[in-house]
Design a protein around this motif. Structure first.
Motif, short mmCIF file in Angstrom:
data_model
loop_
_atom_site.label_atom_id
_atom_site.label_comp_id
_atom_site.label_asym_id
_atom_site.label_seq_id
_atom_site.Cartn_x
_atom_site.Cartn_y
_atom_site.Cartn_z
N ILE A 161 0.86 -1.17 0.00
CA ILE A 161 0.00 0.00 0.00
C ILE A 161 0.90 1.23 0.00
CG2 ILE A 161 -1.79 1.26 1.23
CD1 ILE A 161 -2.63 -1.50 2.41
N MET A 162 0.83 1.98 -1.09
CA MET A 162 1.65 3.17 -1.26
C MET A 162 0.84 4.38 -0.82
SD MET A 162 4.27 1.68 -2.79
CE MET A 162 5.21 2.89 -3.67
N THR A 163 1.47 5.29 -0.09
CA THR A 163 0.76 6.48 0.35
C THR A 163 1.25 7.75 -0.33
OG1 THR A 163 2.25 6.67 2.25
CG2 THR A 163 0.16 5.52 2.60
N THR A 164 2.51 7.78 -0.76
CA THR A 164 3.05 8.97 -1.41
C THR A 164 2.30 9.24 -2.71
OG1 THR A 164 5.21 8.45 -0.49
CG2 THR A 164 5.15 10.07 -2.25
N HIS A 165 2.20 8.24 -3.54
CA HIS A 165 1.40 8.28 -4.76
C HIS A 165 0.37 7.18 -4.58
CE1 HIS A 165 4.26 10.96 -6.65
NE2 HIS A 165 5.24 10.13 -6.30
N PRO A 166 -0.80 7.51 -4.04
CA PRO A 166 -1.78 6.49 -3.63
C PRO A 166 -2.03 5.40 -4.67
CG PRO A 166 -2.54 8.67 -3.04
CD PRO A 166 -1.34 8.86 -3.91
#
Length: 65
Positions: free
Chosen positions: A29-34
């Motif tokens: 799960i990426m949060t910087t680039h959702p």
């Protein structure tokens, strides 16, 4: 008012497939680039890939995405 979204499946649902049991399924799960990246190890047939695409489409429609 914030949109309330119910899960399609129980949050605590036990994963029973052999791929999950063998640790061949991972999610990042990426949060910087959702984004969510799902990786499934092993050779998947064209039929399985098609079913995965349709299941993802169904889930996204459920959450109105």
């Amino acid at each position: 008012m914030a949109k309330q979204s119910k899960t399609k499946y129980p949050v605590d649902r036990v994963k029973t497939s052999q791929a999950f049991a063998n640790g061949e399924v991972s999610m990042e799960i990426m949060t910087t680039h959702p984004r969510v990246i799902i990786t499934i190890g092993g050779g998947l047939s064209e039929e399985v890939v098609n079913d995965l695409q349709n299941a993802i489409d169904d889930l996204l429609k459920h959450h109105k995405m």
